[in-house]
Design a protein around this motif. Sequence first.
Motif, PDB file in Angstrom:
ATOM      1  N   GLY A  42      -5.770  -3.705  12.780  1.00  0.00           N
ATOM      2  CA  GLY A  42      -6.827  -2.721  12.553  1.00  0.00           C
ATOM      3  C   GLY A  42      -7.365  -2.673  11.139  1.00  0.00           C
ATOM      4  O   GLY A  42      -8.348  -1.973  10.884  1.00  0.00           O
ATOM      5  N   GLY A  43      -6.737  -3.386  10.200  1.00  0.00           N
ATOM      6  CA  GLY A  43      -7.246  -3.406   8.828  1.00  0.00           C
ATOM      7  C   GLY A  43      -6.423  -2.623   7.824  1.00  0.00           C
ATOM      8  O   GLY A  43      -6.896  -2.343   6.715  1.00  0.00           O
ATOM      9  N   LYS A  44      -5.193  -2.257   8.167  1.00  0.00           N
ATOM     10  CA  LYS A  44      -4.356  -1.470   7.251  1.00  0.00           C
ATOM     11  C   LYS A  44      -4.071  -2.228   5.953  1.00  0.00           C
ATOM     12  O   LYS A  44      -4.188  -1.671   4.861  1.00  0.00           O
ATOM     13  N   THR A  45      -3.696  -3.495   6.089  1.00  0.00           N
ATOM     14  CA  THR A  45      -3.371  -4.301   4.907  1.00  0.00           C
ATOM     15  C   THR A  45      -4.576  -4.461   4.001  1.00  0.00           C
ATOM     16  O   THR A  45      -4.465  -4.381   2.768  1.00  0.00           O
ATOM     17  N   THR A  46      -5.741  -4.663   4.586  1.00  0.00           N
ATOM     18  CA  THR A  46      -6.976  -4.811   3.792  1.00  0.00           C
ATOM     19  C   THR A  46      -7.231  -3.571   2.948  1.00  0.00           C
ATOM     20  O   THR A  46      -7.591  -3.670   1.765  1.00  0.00           O
ATOM     21  N   ILE A  47      -7.029  -2.396   3.533  1.00  0.00           N
ATOM     22  CA  ILE A  47      -7.250  -1.141   2.812  1.00  0.00           C
ATOM     23  C   ILE A  47      -6.258  -1.009   1.657  1.00  0.00           C
ATOM     24  O   ILE A  47      -6.623  -0.631   0.538  1.00  0.00           O
ATOM     25  N   ILE A  48      -4.991  -1.341   1.911  1.00  0.00           N
ATOM     26  CA  ILE A  48      -3.969  -1.239   0.860  1.00  0.00           C
ATOM     27  C   ILE A  48      -4.295  -2.181  -0.292  1.00  0.00           C
ATOM     28  O   ILE A  48      -4.240  -1.790  -1.471  1.00  0.00           O
ATOM     29  N   LEU A  49      -4.643  -3.427   0.026  1.00  0.00           N
ATOM     30  CA  LEU A  49      -4.966  -4.403  -1.022  1.00  0.00           C
ATOM     31  C   LEU A  49      -6.165  -3.945  -1.840  1.00  0.00           C
ATOM     32  O   LEU A  49      -6.201  -4.114  -3.066  1.00  0.00           O
ATOM     33  N   ARG A  50      -7.155  -3.353  -1.165  1.00  0.00           N
ATOM     34  CA  ARG A  50      -8.351  -2.866  -1.889  1.00  0.00           C
ATOM     35  C   ARG A  50      -7.991  -1.716  -2.814  1.00  0.00           C
ATOM     36  O   ARG A  50      -8.498  -1.631  -3.937  1.00  0.00           O
ATOM     37  N   CYS A  51      -7.105  -0.853  -2.364  1.00  0.00           N
ATOM     38  CA  CYS A  51      -6.698   0.281  -3.194  1.00  0.00           C
ATOM     39  C   CYS A  51      -5.913  -0.168  -4.427  1.00  0.00           C
ATOM     40  O   CYS A  51      -5.936   0.486  -5.470  1.00  0.00           O
ATOM     41  N   LEU A  52      -5.213  -1.289  -4.301  1.00  0.00           N
ATOM     42  CA  LEU A  52      -4.400  -1.802  -5.398  1.00  0.00           C
ATOM     43  C   LEU A  52      -5.132  -2.861  -6.218  1.00  0.00           C
ATOM     44  O   LEU A  52      -4.537  -3.477  -7.110  1.00  0.00           O
ATOM     45  N   ASP A  53      -6.418  -3.070  -5.927  1.00  0.00           N
ATOM     46  CA  ASP A  53      -7.224  -4.070  -6.647  1.00  0.00           C
ATOM     47  C   ASP A  53      -6.619  -5.461  -6.584  1.00  0.00           C
ATOM     48  O   ASP A  53      -6.643  -6.212  -7.570  1.00  0.00           O
ATOM     49  N   ARG A  54      -6.067  -5.809  -5.456  1.00  0.00           N
ATOM     50  CA  ARG A  54      -5.479  -7.134  -5.290  1.00  0.00           C
ATOM     51  C   ARG A  54      -6.447  -8.024  -4.509  1.00  0.00           C
ATOM     52  O   ARG A  54      -6.747  -7.758  -3.340  1.00  0.00           O
ATOM     53  N   ASP A  55      -6.927  -9.044  -5.160  1.00  0.00           N
ATOM     54  CA  ASP A  55      -7.879  -9.956  -4.545  1.00  0.00           C
ATOM     55  C   ASP A  55      -7.129 -11.093  -3.870  1.00  0.00           C
ATOM     56  O   ASP A  55      -6.964 -12.180  -4.421  1.00  0.00           O
ATOM     57  N   GLU A  56      -6.640 -10.825  -2.683  1.00  0.00           N
ATOM     58  CA  GLU A  56      -5.893 -11.825  -1.921  1.00  0.00           C
ATOM     59  C   GLU A  56      -6.135 -11.599  -0.437  1.00  0.00           C
ATOM     60  O   GLU A  56      -6.368 -10.476   0.001  1.00  0.00           O
ATOM     61  N   GLU A  65       6.536  -3.185   6.057  1.00  0.00           N
ATOM     62  CA  GLU A  65       6.400  -3.800   4.745  1.00  0.00           C
ATOM     63  C   GLU A  65       6.182  -2.744   3.668  1.00  0.00           C
ATOM     64  O   GLU A  65       5.689  -1.643   3.938  1.00  0.00           O
ATOM     65  N   TYR A  66       6.550  -3.116   2.447  1.00  0.00           N
ATOM     66  CA  TYR A  66       6.495  -2.185   1.320  1.00  0.00           C
ATOM     67  C   TYR A  66       5.860  -2.857   0.105  1.00  0.00           C
ATOM     68  O   TYR A  66       6.072  -4.037  -0.160  1.00  0.00           O
ATOM     69  N   THR A  67       5.063  -2.087  -0.624  1.00  0.00           N
ATOM     70  CA  THR A  67       4.568  -2.490  -1.926  1.00  0.00           C
ATOM     71  C   THR A  67       4.350  -1.227  -2.745  1.00  0.00           C
ATOM     72  O   THR A  67       4.582  -0.110  -2.252  1.00  0.00           O
ATOM     73  N   TYR A  68       3.943  -1.372  -3.984  1.00  0.00           N
ATOM     74  CA  TYR A  68       3.760  -0.183  -4.817  1.00  0.00           C
ATOM     75  C   TYR A  68       2.625  -0.404  -5.807  1.00  0.00           C
ATOM     76  O   TYR A  68       2.180  -1.525  -6.050  1.00  0.00           O
ATOM     77  N   GLY A  69       2.151   0.695  -6.358  1.00  0.00           N
ATOM     78  CA  GLY A  69       1.113   0.631  -7.374  1.00  0.00           C
ATOM     79  C   GLY A  69       1.425   1.614  -8.490  1.00  0.00           C
ATOM     80  O   GLY A  69       2.154   2.588  -8.294  1.00  0.00           O
ATOM     81  N   ARG A  70       0.886   1.347  -9.672  1.00  0.00           N
ATOM     82  CA  ARG A  70       1.091   2.228 -10.828  1.00  0.00           C
ATOM     83  C   ARG A  70      -0.258   2.690 -11.359  1.00  0.00           C
ATOM     84  O   ARG A  70      -1.276   1.997 -11.229  1.00  0.00           O
ATOM     85  N   ARG A  71      -0.254   3.845 -12.007  1.00  0.00           N
ATOM     86  CA  ARG A  71      -1.465   4.375 -12.622  1.00  0.00           C
ATOM     87  C   ARG A  71      -1.110   5.038 -13.937  1.00  0.00           C
ATOM     88  O   ARG A  71      -0.227   5.898 -13.995  1.00  0.00           O
ATOM     89  N   THR A  72      -1.794   4.622 -14.997  1.00  0.00           N
ATOM     90  CA  THR A  72      -1.545   5.178 -16.324  1.00  0.00           C
ATOM     91  C   THR A  72      -2.232   6.532 -16.463  1.00  0.00           C
ATOM     92  O   THR A  72      -3.426   6.670 -16.172  1.00  0.00           O
ATOM     93  N   LYS A  73      -1.489   7.522 -16.933  1.00  0.00           N
ATOM     94  CA  LYS A  73      -2.056   8.867 -17.129  1.00  0.00           C
ATOM     95  C   LYS A  73      -2.549   9.080 -18.554  1.00  0.00           C
ATOM     96  O   LYS A  73      -3.460   9.852 -18.790  1.00  0.00           O
ATOM     97  N   GLY A  74      -1.931   8.401 -19.497  1.00  0.00           N
ATOM     98  CA  GLY A  74      -2.326   8.581 -20.884  1.00  0.00           C
ATOM     99  C   GLY A  74      -1.355   7.875 -21.813  1.00  0.00           C
ATOM    100  O   GLY A  74      -0.342   7.325 -21.387  1.00  0.00           O
ATOM    101  N   HIS A  75      -1.647   7.901 -23.083  1.00  0.00           N
ATOM    102  CA  HIS A  75      -0.805   7.229 -24.071  1.00  0.00           C
ATOM    103  C   HIS A  75       0.569   7.888 -24.148  1.00  0.00           C
ATOM    104  O   HIS A  75       0.684   9.109 -24.234  1.00  0.00           O
ATOM    105  N   ASN A  76       1.605   7.054 -24.106  1.00  0.00           N
ATOM    106  CA  ASN A  76       3.001   7.525 -24.195  1.00  0.00           C
ATOM    107  C   ASN A  76       3.396   8.474 -23.060  1.00  0.00           C
ATOM    108  O   ASN A  76       4.329   9.263 -23.195  1.00  0.00           O
ATOM    109  N   ILE A  77       2.644   8.423 -21.954  1.00  0.00           N
ATOM    110  CA  ILE A  77       2.976   9.239 -20.787  1.00  0.00           C
ATOM    111  C   ILE A  77       3.418   8.296 -19.666  1.00  0.00           C
ATOM    112  O   ILE A  77       2.746   7.302 -19.405  1.00  0.00           O
ATOM    113  N   PRO A  78       4.557   8.574 -19.050  1.00  0.00           N
ATOM    114  CA  PRO A  78       5.039   7.682 -17.979  1.00  0.00           C
ATOM    115  C   PRO A  78       3.979   7.492 -16.892  1.00  0.00           C
ATOM    116  O   PRO A  78       3.234   8.410 -16.545  1.00  0.00           O
ATOM    117  N   LYS A  79       3.904   6.284 -16.344  1.00  0.00           N
ATOM    118  CA  LYS A  79       2.928   5.973 -15.305  1.00  0.00           C
ATOM    119  C   LYS A  79       3.309   6.627 -13.980  1.00  0.00           C
ATOM    120  O   LYS A  79       4.488   6.741 -13.659  1.00  0.00           O
TER     121      LYS A  79
END
Length: 358
Positions: A42-56, A65-79
């Motif tokens: 149905g396209g679940k993997t495509t949506i996940i890859l797009r959300c993670l900016d993975r061009d594959e 299956e499992y994968t993860y993503g990170r997002r920076t909040k600011g300088h010296n602040i844990p992602k």
Amino acid sequence: MPSETLWEIAKAEVEKRGSSENEGDGAEIGEKSVFFIGSKNGGKTTIILRCLDRDEPPKPTLALEYTYGRRTKGHNIPKDIAHFWELGGGTSLLDLISIPITSDTLRTFSIVLVLDLSKPNDLWPTMENLLQATKLNIDKVIMKLGKKNSKAASEMRQKMWSNMQKDHPDRELLDPFPIPLVIIGSKYDIFQDFDSEKRKVICKTLRFVAHYYGASLMFTSKSEALLLKIRGVINQLAFGINKSKSICVDQNKPLFITAGLDSLSQIGPPPLPDNDIGKLHARSPMDLWKKVYEKLFPPKSINTLKDVKDPAKDPQYAESEVDEMRIQKDQEHSTGMQRPEERQCLQDRLKPSLGMTS
């Protein structure tokens, strides 16, 4: 004494964080989990890859299956960290739903149900089976959590209503899903060419289901503009980014309805003449919508809907050389005989297909 495995270390860390969260005041946590379930292919993997900016290119999902993503909040602040789980096989692997849903993760857990709009006859049984199985597992975890931490369980039950305004006219008629739920209708590019009456029934039905469960509803396709809107919704679940307040209920356009912004009066009654509705003996509003929907889109028989339980026999994972060896091996097991020279021959033929060298 052997050193701890990666899984043992990860499990210990999760338990440690879970205990510290239970002792805290319920502050916002920097880790969230999003669980994708839905139609097979149905396209679940495509949506996940797009959300993670993975061009594959997306690959068929094997079981869970499992994968993860990170997002920076600011300088010296844990992602911030987002954990993405994906259930493959449509409705054939319901037993695996319980794996990522635990008392340690549930408070920051969300469900994304992806439904293939191009296969309307499979839509209702896929949606019903997956949501029922998921809700059953969540309810079990909440009960278990309530025995250890009644305050946390109570907060979760109250949070179910967070998307619904206190003065919403439908508040007493709905049954919100225990945790945040987003329903995505995929392959809109095919769906938009359907007969207008069929599109109307599908749109109204999905609007009712989403509204009843306090869920968001949106349609998407390979269109970059639609994928960007979906990405924004998933980022809200994964990283707590501000929720969109836009809405589109026009059945001639891709639906986009944020949880709590729809209403039964806008959705209207099930699309069936009043005299016909009276003939349908429904036990609940949800059951009535199901009967009306299946009148136009009867589900396939159980045999044709049933997915292959054994991935080794699934055509999409076919490997001619490996499959040939498998058949021979099964035949040998059935006879209980195999000469040493035959065994060596089979091993030599199998090595190249598995990337092995002598």
